[in-house]
Structures are given as C-alpha cells and as structure tokens.
Design a protein around this motif. Structure first.
Motif, mmCIF file in Angstrom:
data_model
loop_
_atom_site.group_PDB
_atom_site.id
_atom_site.type_symbol
_atom_site.label_atom_id
_atom_site.label_comp_id
_atom_site.label_asym_id
_atom_site.label_seq_id
_atom_site.Cartn_x
_atom_site.Cartn_y
_atom_site.Cartn_z
ATOM 1 N N ALA A 212 21.688 -78.519 -27.735
ATOM 2 C CA ALA A 212 20.306 -78.652 -28.212
ATOM 3 C C ALA A 212 20.151 -77.993 -29.585
ATOM 4 C CB ALA A 212 19.341 -78.025 -27.215
ATOM 5 N N LEU A 213 20.827 -76.854 -29.741
ATOM 6 C CA LEU A 213 20.766 -76.133 -31.014
ATOM 7 C C LEU A 213 21.457 -76.928 -32.130
ATOM 8 C CD1 LEU A 213 19.736 -73.427 -32.124
ATOM 9 C CD2 LEU A 213 21.967 -72.444 -31.628
ATOM 10 N N ARG A 214 22.627 -77.513 -31.799
ATOM 11 C CA ARG A 214 23.351 -78.349 -32.776
ATOM 12 C C ARG A 214 22.491 -79.511 -33.210
ATOM 13 N NH1 ARG A 214 27.690 -77.939 -28.989
ATOM 14 N NH2 ARG A 214 29.057 -76.312 -29.749
ATOM 15 N N ASN A 215 21.813 -80.120 -32.232
ATOM 16 C CA ASN A 215 20.987 -81.274 -32.488
ATOM 17 C C ASN A 215 19.815 -80.917 -33.391
ATOM 18 O OD1 ASN A 215 20.837 -83.952 -32.087
ATOM 19 N ND2 ASN A 215 20.044 -83.854 -29.998
ATOM 20 N N LYS A 216 19.196 -79.784 -33.104
ATOM 21 C CA LYS A 216 18.017 -79.356 -33.834
ATOM 22 C C LYS A 216 18.373 -78.971 -35.270
ATOM 23 C CE LYS A 216 14.715 -75.638 -33.578
ATOM 24 N NZ LYS A 216 14.862 -74.270 -33.085
ATOM 25 N N GLU A 217 19.467 -78.234 -35.426
ATOM 26 C CA GLU A 217 19.824 -77.724 -36.750
ATOM 27 C C GLU A 217 20.798 -78.637 -37.486
ATOM 28 O OE1 GLU A 217 18.575 -74.838 -38.013
ATOM 29 O OE2 GLU A 217 17.411 -74.367 -36.220
ATOM 30 N N LYS A 218 21.271 -79.673 -36.814
ATOM 31 C CA LYS A 218 22.247 -80.602 -37.387
ATOM 32 C C LYS A 218 23.474 -79.883 -37.946
ATOM 33 C CE LYS A 218 19.641 -84.329 -36.795
ATOM 34 N NZ LYS A 218 19.528 -84.217 -35.338
ATOM 35 N N SER A 219 23.852 -78.810 -37.321
ATOM 36 C CA SER A 219 25.097 -78.176 -37.751
ATOM 37 C C SER A 219 25.723 -77.401 -36.601
ATOM 38 C CB SER A 219 24.863 -77.271 -38.956
ATOM 39 O OG SER A 219 23.877 -76.333 -38.696
ATOM 40 N N ILE A 221 27.331 -74.299 -34.347
ATOM 41 C CA ILE A 221 26.828 -72.981 -33.974
ATOM 42 C C ILE A 221 27.337 -71.943 -34.978
ATOM 43 C CG2 ILE A 221 26.778 -71.242 -32.124
ATOM 44 C CD1 ILE A 221 25.535 -73.869 -31.215
ATOM 45 N N ASP A 222 28.604 -72.108 -35.375
ATOM 46 C CA ASP A 222 29.218 -71.201 -36.346
ATOM 47 C C ASP A 222 28.398 -71.149 -37.634
ATOM 48 O OD1 ASP A 222 31.503 -69.551 -37.101
ATOM 49 O OD2 ASP A 222 31.939 -71.154 -38.538
ATOM 50 N N GLU A 223 28.025 -72.343 -38.124
ATOM 51 C CA GLU A 223 27.249 -72.475 -39.353
ATOM 52 C C GLU A 223 25.864 -71.827 -39.197
ATOM 53 O OE1 GLU A 223 28.533 -74.038 -42.068
ATOM 54 O OE2 GLU A 223 26.692 -73.439 -43.113
ATOM 55 N N ILE A 224 25.220 -72.099 -38.078
ATOM 56 C CA ILE A 224 23.885 -71.555 -37.823
ATOM 57 C C ILE A 224 23.947 -70.028 -37.797
ATOM 58 C CG2 ILE A 224 22.012 -71.421 -36.113
ATOM 59 C CD1 ILE A 224 23.016 -74.278 -35.192
ATOM 60 N N PHE A 225 24.994 -69.522 -37.142
ATOM 61 C CA PHE A 225 25.192 -68.071 -37.043
ATOM 62 C C PHE A 225 25.370 -67.455 -38.437
ATOM 63 C CE2 PHE A 225 27.757 -64.275 -36.581
ATOM 64 C CZ PHE A 225 27.164 -63.628 -35.516
ATOM 65 N N ARG A 226 26.229 -68.089 -39.241
ATOM 66 C CA ARG A 226 26.481 -67.579 -40.588
ATOM 67 C C ARG A 226 25.210 -67.551 -41.434
ATOM 68 N NH1 ARG A 226 32.326 -68.187 -42.160
ATOM 69 N NH2 ARG A 226 33.256 -68.926 -40.243
ATOM 70 N N ARG A 227 24.411 -68.616 -41.321
ATOM 71 C CA ARG A 227 23.178 -68.695 -42.093
ATOM 72 C C ARG A 227 22.224 -67.572 -41.681
ATOM 73 N NH1 ARG A 227 20.949 -74.070 -40.809
ATOM 74 N NH2 ARG A 227 22.954 -75.118 -40.856
ATOM 75 N N MET A 228 22.147 -67.350 -40.372
ATOM 76 C CA MET A 228 21.191 -66.391 -39.835
ATOM 77 C C MET A 228 21.558 -64.943 -40.167
ATOM 78 S SD MET A 228 19.922 -67.263 -36.109
ATOM 79 C CE MET A 228 18.455 -66.673 -35.381
ATOM 80 N N PHE A 229 22.847 -64.679 -40.210
ATOM 81 C CA PHE A 229 23.278 -63.279 -40.375
ATOM 82 C C PHE A 229 24.066 -63.032 -41.652
ATOM 83 C CE2 PHE A 229 23.078 -63.975 -35.718
ATOM 84 C CZ PHE A 229 21.950 -63.210 -35.494
ATOM 85 N N LYS A 230 23.690 -63.728 -42.684
ATOM 86 C CA LYS A 230 24.353 -63.562 -43.970
ATOM 87 C C LYS A 230 24.316 -62.093 -44.388
ATOM 88 C CE LYS A 230 24.494 -66.771 -47.828
ATOM 89 N NZ LYS A 230 23.645 -67.764 -48.477
ATOM 90 N N MET B 1 47.239 -88.026 -25.806
ATOM 91 C CA MET B 1 46.302 -88.121 -26.932
ATOM 92 C C MET B 1 45.570 -86.793 -27.130
ATOM 93 S SD MET B 1 43.288 -90.933 -27.410
ATOM 94 C CE MET B 1 42.083 -90.799 -28.710
ATOM 95 N N GLU B 2 45.441 -86.379 -28.391
ATOM 96 C CA GLU B 2 44.690 -85.165 -28.701
ATOM 97 C C GLU B 2 43.235 -85.549 -29.002
ATOM 98 O OE1 GLU B 2 44.683 -81.691 -29.095
ATOM 99 O OE2 GLU B 2 46.298 -81.976 -27.647
ATOM 100 N N PHE B 3 42.314 -84.873 -28.399
ATOM 101 C CA PHE B 3 40.915 -85.166 -28.658
ATOM 102 C C PHE B 3 40.371 -84.109 -29.603
ATOM 103 C CE2 PHE B 3 41.967 -86.762 -24.488
ATOM 104 C CZ PHE B 3 41.565 -88.087 -24.611
ATOM 105 N N THR B 4 39.753 -84.568 -30.682
ATOM 106 C CA THR B 4 39.189 -83.588 -31.600
ATOM 107 C C THR B 4 37.675 -83.705 -31.568
ATOM 108 O OG1 THR B 4 39.440 -85.192 -33.365
ATOM 109 C CG2 THR B 4 41.150 -83.518 -33.163
ATOM 110 N N PHE B 5 37.033 -82.583 -31.762
ATOM 111 C CA PHE B 5 35.577 -82.565 -31.737
ATOM 112 C C PHE B 5 35.042 -81.946 -33.011
ATOM 113 C CE2 PHE B 5 36.837 -82.829 -27.344
ATOM 114 C CZ PHE B 5 35.979 -83.802 -26.848
ATOM 115 N N ASP B 6 33.957 -82.542 -33.503
ATOM 116 C CA ASP B 6 33.277 -82.012 -34.669
ATOM 117 C C ASP B 6 32.161 -81.092 -34.152
ATOM 118 O OD1 ASP B 6 31.632 -81.535 -36.792
ATOM 119 O OD2 ASP B 6 31.489 -83.618 -37.448
ATOM 120 N N ASN B 7 32.274 -79.816 -34.503
ATOM 121 C CA ASN B 7 31.306 -78.837 -33.981
ATOM 122 C C ASN B 7 29.878 -79.037 -34.500
ATOM 123 O OD1 ASN B 7 33.053 -77.474 -32.280
ATOM 124 N ND2 ASN B 7 33.676 -75.996 -33.844
ATOM 125 N N ASN B 8 29.729 -79.931 -35.486
ATOM 126 C CA ASN B 8 28.389 -80.144 -36.047
ATOM 127 C C ASN B 8 27.562 -81.121 -35.226
ATOM 128 O OD1 ASN B 8 28.540 -78.603 -38.611
ATOM 129 N ND2 ASN B 8 30.297 -79.960 -38.909
#
Lengths: 231, 119
Positions: A212-219, A221-230, B1-8
C-alpha cells in the motif's frame, strides 16, 4: 486478539530517552520490518519485547498476557550478537536448544544443517563467520514459535548468504506465526515484508502495509525511508 | 528461472504478471491444478501472504478458481485465457510502437524491423 501489543512504552538510560511513548499492534501471520537508522531504538525495543530489559512505564502484552516466561516460550529470538558458547560442538548446541525449548524441532534443525553440509561434530570456533550466522538462524527457525524476532539478520554477510537467510526464513516459519525483522538494509529485505514500521529517535513514525505504501508513494520502501530520514 | 522484482512496484502486481504469463504460455493449462500458495511463494521467494493476494486477484478475474478443500485450479474456459493472451500481446505491441515513435519511425517501418528479426 493481537499477537503483540505495546501501550505507552517509555524507556530511558541515564535520563536519555531511548523509547518515547511507543504504541504498537502486531497481528498474526505477518512479516514485519522494523526499520530505523542506527541508534533509532530498534534493538532496545526488541530486547524489551523479549523481556531482557526493564521498562520505565507502559505495557507489553503477548497474546493479551504480560510478557514473561510464557512469552519466552513462544517467541524465538535471534539477537544481533551470538550468545553461544563457541567451544561447543554443533551437536551439543542442538541438544542444548532441544532441552531448553519445548517447541524446538530437532529433526528440522538436522535437516537444515545437512543441506549446508555442516558436520555436527564440528566446534563453533572452527566455523567461518557466515557459517556461524547460518547455524544461529537455523536454531531460531527450528523452533515452532508464534513470533520470530530477528535483530539485524543480514548485517555483515555476503549476498549469497543473504539469499540463503531470506530463503530459510521464508520456508521455515510456522504457518500463522509472525516475524519481526529489524534492519537498516531495507532494499535486500523489503520484498518479503507485509508491513513496515519506521522508528526514529525513539518514536514510531509510521506503520503501514508495504504494498500500500509503495502504491501510494510510487517508490520502494528503501527510497521512502531515505527521503524521510535524510541526514 | 530467476524471478526479479522491482521494489518500486507493489510485489503482488508483479506476481500477478508472472502468473498471467504462466497461464498465457500454457505452463499451467485449462483445468490444471495449481501448486499450493506456500509452494508458489517458495518458487518466487516471496511472502506467502503476498502470493495469496496475487492469487486472489487472479481469482477475482475468474482466471483461476478454488475448489473447496481441494486447492486452486486454472479456469476451464479457454476463451478467457485467449482473451488474456490477446490483451497481453496488444500491450507489448503498443509499447514497441511507442518506442519506435519516439525515434521517429512509423508503423510501416516498425513492421519492417519486426520482419528483419530472426525467430
């Protein structure tokens, strides 16, 4: 009922506030990432849930009961640093765990060790650091617990070992159990998380479903975390 | 097969894509019994809950169905799979055309390039 509930928890060391009014609910069957920078309070919170530190005020309930002997029987904990006596042989450690924990599944532990080609007569001191980390993880995941708490299970291991650790966690936790994984290496682990909790300066700043967070922020979790705690 | 995921992108959406390709390509055919959620989760190396969500989504699209106590099966309706394949192919074709347009090539040229590709 929540598996774990924390209400208004406060903890300080020498007048320095470490955890500030923590409120948290963890339900059954979820993999939760406890994410925060170094010094955010992750390890203190985890130690408190495992009843290894006293608290200043508040409540920590496991299945509605105050934490203690009962919760320790049902929570499998992987600490950041090993507590094993390194002069012990693998076999002796397995027996030790088997004596200590009712829910320890010895067959499963041996099965997992076999896959690693680990000799059960070997002493822990003779094993590489990566192998020691794996052994420790196997001991924890061989328990049929209701909650697994893993404190920084990925730090200091190579990428191949990282994959092994993630696989072992995913394929061995008891059905319906929950897992709390604390880490600052978010990108390696976020794919397996149901929920994320961000902790910063002793406060919970966010608890959300991961997708849900990825969907909302379109990025990520790692990216969201970095932005929040720069820094 | 290796499955890759985009974390975004939400993981369940990416799982859904992999599953659609399984159905379109016939890895799992009409009426086939599917592996359990946990088996799928361990193949893709994802959380079983996320896998469940992707399968529920497929189910709401009627591409798979659950037989109580027996597990999940691929739809018996070949037309649904054909339609899915048609839509998927169209999406791929559109994305190819978009790329060609970006470098100033029209439909006729694009087709010529396709013909030059060895199978």
């Amino acid at each position: 009922m929540n598996l774990l509930e924390i209400k208004h928890l406060n903890k300080s060391f020498d007048n320095k506030t470490i955890l500030d009014d923590i409120n948290l609910k963890i339900s059954k069957g979820k993999i939760i990432g406890l994410l925060g920078k170094n010094g955010a309070g992750k390890s203190t919170l985890i130690k408190i849930i495992n009843d290894l530190l006293t608290i200043d005020s508040g409540e920590v309930l496991f299945k509605g009961k105050k934490i203690g002997v009962y919760s320790k029987e049902n929570i499998a904990f992987l600490p950041e640093r090993t507590y094993l006596d390194k002069s012990m042989k693998v076999e002796a450690v397995i027996n030790f765990f088997s004596d200590f924990y009712k829910d320890f599944n010895k067959e499963k532990a041996y099965e997992l060790l076999e896959k690693l080609d680990l000799d059960k007569k070997q002493r822990i001191t003779k094993m590489s650091k990566g192998m020691q980390e794996k052994l420790q993880l196997i001991l924890v995941m061989s328990r049929e617990a209701d909650l697994y708490i893993l404190d920084e299970p990925l730090s200091g291991v190579d990428p191949a070992t990282r994959d092994y650790i993630l696989d072992t966690i995913l394929s061995n936790f008891k059905e319906g159990a929950s897992i709390i994984i604390s880490t600052h290496l978010i990108s390696d682990i976020e794919r397996i998380l149901d929920e994320v909790i961000f902790i910063d300066k002793g406060k919970i700043v966010l608890q959300s479903e991961a997708d849900a967070l990825r969907n909302k922020e379109k990025s990520s979790i790692d990216e969201i975390f970095r932005r929040m705690f720069k820094c | 097969m290796e499955f890759t995921f985009d974390n975004n992108i939400p993981i369940y959406i990416q799982l859904l894509e992999y599953m659609k390709i399984y159905l379109i390509s016939g890895t799992f055919k009409c009426g086939d019994k599917l592996p359990s959620v946990r088996d799928f989760a361990s193949t893709f190396k994802v959380n079983p809950n996320t896998m469940q969500k992707a399968l529920s989504e497929l189910e709401s699209m009627n591409l798979i169905y659950t037989e109580r106590t027996n597990g999940k099966y691929v739809t018996k309706d070949q037309k649904l799979i054909d339609k899915l394949k048609d839509e998927y192919a169209m999406t791929l074709a559109k994305s190819y055309m978009q790329g060609m347009k970006r470098i100033g090539l029209g439909k006729a040229d694009s087709i010529k390039y396709l013909e030059r590709i060895d199978d």
